[in-house]
Enzyme design. Structure first.
Site, mmCIF file in Angstrom:
data_model
loop_
_atom_site.group_PDB
_atom_site.id
_atom_site.type_symbol
_atom_site.label_atom_id
_atom_site.label_comp_id
_atom_site.label_asym_id
_atom_site.label_seq_id
_atom_site.Cartn_x
_atom_site.Cartn_y
_atom_site.Cartn_z
ATOM 1 N N SER A 79 0.804 -1.219 0.000
ATOM 2 C CA SER A 79 0.000 0.000 0.000
ATOM 3 C C SER A 79 0.839 1.272 0.000
ATOM 4 O O SER A 79 0.288 2.363 0.112
ATOM 5 C CB SER A 79 -0.926 0.013 1.235
ATOM 6 O OG SER A 79 -0.164 0.013 2.415
ATOM 7 N N LYS B 97 -7.135 2.438 8.208
ATOM 8 C CA LYS B 97 -6.230 3.502 7.764
ATOM 9 C C LYS B 97 -6.914 4.867 7.795
ATOM 10 O O LYS B 97 -6.291 5.878 8.160
ATOM 11 C CB LYS B 97 -5.729 3.191 6.355
ATOM 12 C CG LYS B 97 -4.826 1.965 6.290
ATOM 13 C CD LYS B 97 -4.454 1.631 4.859
ATOM 14 C CE LYS B 97 -3.580 0.379 4.789
ATOM 15 N NZ LYS B 97 -3.249 -0.002 3.411
#
Length: 762
Positions: free
Chosen positions: A669, A712
């Site tokens: 990511s 997140k």
């Protein structure tokens, strides 16, 4: 010859010719008077064995009966008539009629003439003489048949006395051939002899077994009395009696009780000095302590279950709905197969407490084991009884401890099991969790099958990727994300503070902590996805307040926690948000999934004279290192697009660093963030410090989807991020985000890195 005769219907009784029948029946005495006046005391007797109703349906009466002579009829005080009937001959019924009573037109049957009657009669008499020697048989009719010269008469009398079934007697009545009736009689006699022989064999075996048991009992009692006289009675012998009593009271399958009985007998015979004695005793104790057929009954009130779950945990709709669905299906189908839920999420988000709440709401017992770090499969399925110290596995031990065969069973940290030369516990867990196999689960220690299909298993894990693939296939994965700051605020206000005050003996109304102070504790003194550390900090504050009250340093009835008191109780601020304080060249914010849940970490890059080498630091995993290499090669291939001099890339060494090196970082990511940081470095342009990036990049610049968007995003909001660039394919995940996150952060979805470049650096 045809007759019109009054009819008597018997229920369950059959009268054969040449026999007498005495019975009490409910009939109209007019039938007896009519037979006496018009038919020389003759009536037709038929049997109805199919119906028990008092009302007689003449259409269902048989077409065969017995012409009988009424010898006596007396009316009893209870209204019944005691009647004695003498059978004369068989008769076929041509038709029935009923006006007041039942009448029948009958045709009398004459028995067939038989040659060599004496041979058949002698055979029947010989078999009868052997038959009447058997116990519980009547021989009162033998004198009546000695002088009989007719086979027809003999067969009717014998059949009436040896047959107890009305259905069989009707077969005799229907058969007009005496030879056929003779064959039927011999068949019945042989069958009765065979039945007696079978019963006698069973009685002999039973008697022998009883004799053996009595013999053993008397011998044991005699030995016990002798030892009592000598003062030599042992604890082991009294223990033997206690074990036998416990076995008799045990609710278990027959095969299990037989196995335990054999072990108890073996235990009683083994010498006291044998090292095997304690092993056998431990085994017996384990088997007697297991709840083989002991179950609790589920709470079928679905609304009550939902209300209990809502009281202990906010949100978590998927988990609650799955439990309600399970109970609803079980209520309708009475099926015992339950879901195998796996709760996946960072530490402290309430996975274990949720499992306990599920057990409480369903009215089931709760069992728990932790498999983190287990590398020996014997820990799960037990040790074999071949050496001292053997014991059952953790599964059976917890079942025994909770005392129920259908608990809610929590298996914690399923993603932390390890494998080595000692075994592979993950493979063993397949048998435990597979609903087609765990009905016959076999622990090495107990050596008998134990039914685990009634157990509702719930597993927990921190990282779904670490769960073995074969095991993951059997699980229903439910993701539990971290809490937002405002969710933590609500939890602290509504649950943690009242609980902590109660545990420490402080009145909750005497403690005043504003939302501002609580948020400061959450932001600057804790860094976690759950609320464990928050609970510890609040407990520390309450303890210090109680200590101050005891020392009389605080005399007020109501204590307000201020910033000054907070620093006094908890010390200096422990955590600062990781978001970049000001924009700098070569520094961007990346979103990561860490052990604290979602977090924002700055990616720093710098360059210096060299030959194009790349260095990466910051406790990075292999996937992130690959992302850095892909990002640099993508920039090299498209340097002109980003207004970069190629010589600036190949003539400089590059160092990429992600701070907080103590926190391991891994996952696909970081590609967008690393690429943006490198372009910022090469173009000498700054990136806004309120922007964060998540998503992987391919060599062609395509943006690939990521996982953990909710965690997140919560971490980004906690760090003060206002804008997030993320993959377009994660757009559907936006629905899972809390409303306050979506209100405070702008999400920009991109398919290609050029869109990121135009929005941030162009």
């Amino acid at each position: 010859m045809r007759y019109d005769l009054s009819t008597i219907v018997l229920k369950g009784l059959v009268l054969l010719p040449f026999n007498e029948l005495k019975t009490d029946i409910k009939i109209n005495m007019d039938i007896i008077e009519s037979a006496k006046l018009f038919d020389n005391n003759k009536v037709l007797v038929v049997t109805d064995i199919d119906t028990i109703e008092e009302t007689i349906d003449i259409s269902k009466l048989p077409n065969v009966g017995t012409i009988a002579y009424v010898k006596q009829a007396i009316t009893l005080p209870n209204g019944l008539v005691r009647i004695t009937l003498k059978g004369l001959s068989r008769a076929n019924v041509i038709k029935y009629s009923k006006i007041d009573d039942i009448e029948a037109v009958v045709k009398e049957n004459k028995d067939l003439r038989v040659s060599n009657e004496n041979i058949i009669m002698n055979k029947i008499k010989k078999e009868l003489n052997e038959y009447i020697t058997l116990p519980n048989t009547s021989n009162s009719f033998l004198n009546d048949i000695n002088d009989i010269k007719s086979l027809s008469v003999l067969t009717d009398i014998v059949a009436f006395n040896i047959s107890s079934s009305a259905k069989r007697l009707l077969e005799y009545l229907t058969e007009i051939d005496p030879i056929v009736r003779s064959t039927m009689i011999l068949e019945d006699i042989y069958k009765l002899k065979e039945m007696y022989q079978v019963e006698q064999n069973l009685d002999i075996k039973l008697q022998k077994k009883l004799d053996d048991n009595q013999k053993e009992f008397f011998l044991r009692e005699k030995i016990k009395l002798i030892k009592q006289e000598l003062g030599d009675i042992s604890i082991m012998e009294s223990d033997y009696d206690d074990l036998k009593i416990r076995l008799n009271n045990l609710n278990a399958p027959i095969c299990i009780k037989e196995r335990i009985a054999r072990e108890i007998k073996r235990y009683s015979m083994i010498p006291a000095s044998s090292p095997e004695l304690s092993m056998i005793r431990n085994y017996i104790e384990c088997m007697l302590s297991l709840p083989w057929n002991n179950v609790t009954f589920d709470n079928d009130d679905l609304l009550d279950v939902r209300e209990k779950l809502d009281k202990t945990h906010d949100g978590l709709e998927k988990v609650k709905s799955r439990i309600i669905e399970y109970l609803g299906v079980k209520k309708v189908t009475n099926s015992i197969n339950g879901p195998i839920l796996c709760l996946v999420g960072p530490p402290g988000v309430g996975k274990t407490t949720l499992a306990f709440s599920i057990a409480d709401a369903m009215n089931r017992k709760f069992a728990k084991i932790s498999v983190g770090g287990i590398n020996d499969e014997a820990e799960i399925i037990g040790h074999r009884r071949t050496y001292l110290g053997a014991s059952p596995g953790r599964i059976i031990n917890q079942i025994k401890k909770c005392g129920s065969s259908n608990p809610v069973f929590l298996i914690d940290e399923i993603d932390k099991m390890t494998s080595n030369y000692k075994g592979d516990p993950a493979s063993v867990m397949l048998e435990v969790l597979d609903q087609n196999q765990n009905k016959f689960f076999k622990d090495n220690f107990i050596e008998e099958e134990y039914d685990l299909s009634r157990v509702m298993f719930i597993l927990t894990a921190n990282y779904i990727e670490d769960i073995p693939e074969a095991l993951r296939d059997r699980l229903e994965i439910v993701n539990l994300s971290g809490y937002t700051e405002y969710e933590k605020l609500d939890i602290a206000r509504n649950y943690l503070i009242p609980k902590i005050c109660k545990d420490h003996g402080l009145n909750p109304e005497s403690l005043v902590i504003s939302d501002t102070i609580l948020l400061k504790i959450i932001r600057n003194y804790t860094k976690e996805a759950g609320v464990r550390e928050l609970e510890r900090k609040l407990s520390s504050i309450v303890r210090k307040i109680i200590t101050s009250l005891s020392d009389k340093r605080i005399s007020k009835n109501k204590i307000t926690v201020t910033n000054k008191l907070l620093e006094e109780y908890l010390g200096n601020i422990e955590f600062e948000n990781n978001v970049v304080k000001k924009a700098e060249v070569g520094v961007v914010n990346a979103l990561f999934y860490t052990k604290f849940g979602g977090d924002v970490l700055p990616i720093e890059v710098t360059k210096f004279k060299g030959s194009g080498n790349i260095t990466l630091t910051g406790s990075l995993g292999s996937v992130i290192k690959e992302s850095a290499i892909v990002a640099l090669d993508y920039i090299k291939a498209n340097y002109s697009l980003f207004n970069i001099e190629y010589s600036d890339i190949i003539n400089y060494d590059i160092h990429i660093h992600i701070p907080n090196g103590a926190i391991p970082k891994e996952g696909p990511s970081a590609g967008i963030a690393i690429t943006t940081a490198l372009i910022s470095l090469f173009t000498n342009k700054k990136v806004d410090s309120n922007i964060a990036f998540t998503g992987e990049i391919s060599l062609k610049g395509h943006i690939l989807p990521i996982g953990g968007l909710k965690e997140k995003s919560i971490g980004a909001m906690r760090a003060g991020v206002k804008k997030i660039y993320l993959p377009y394919n994660n757009k559907s995940d936006l629905i899972e985000l809390p409303s306050e996150v979506k209100e405070n952060i702008e999400f920009i979805f991109v398919k290609d890195y050029k869109e990121v470049f135009k929005g941030v650096l162009s």
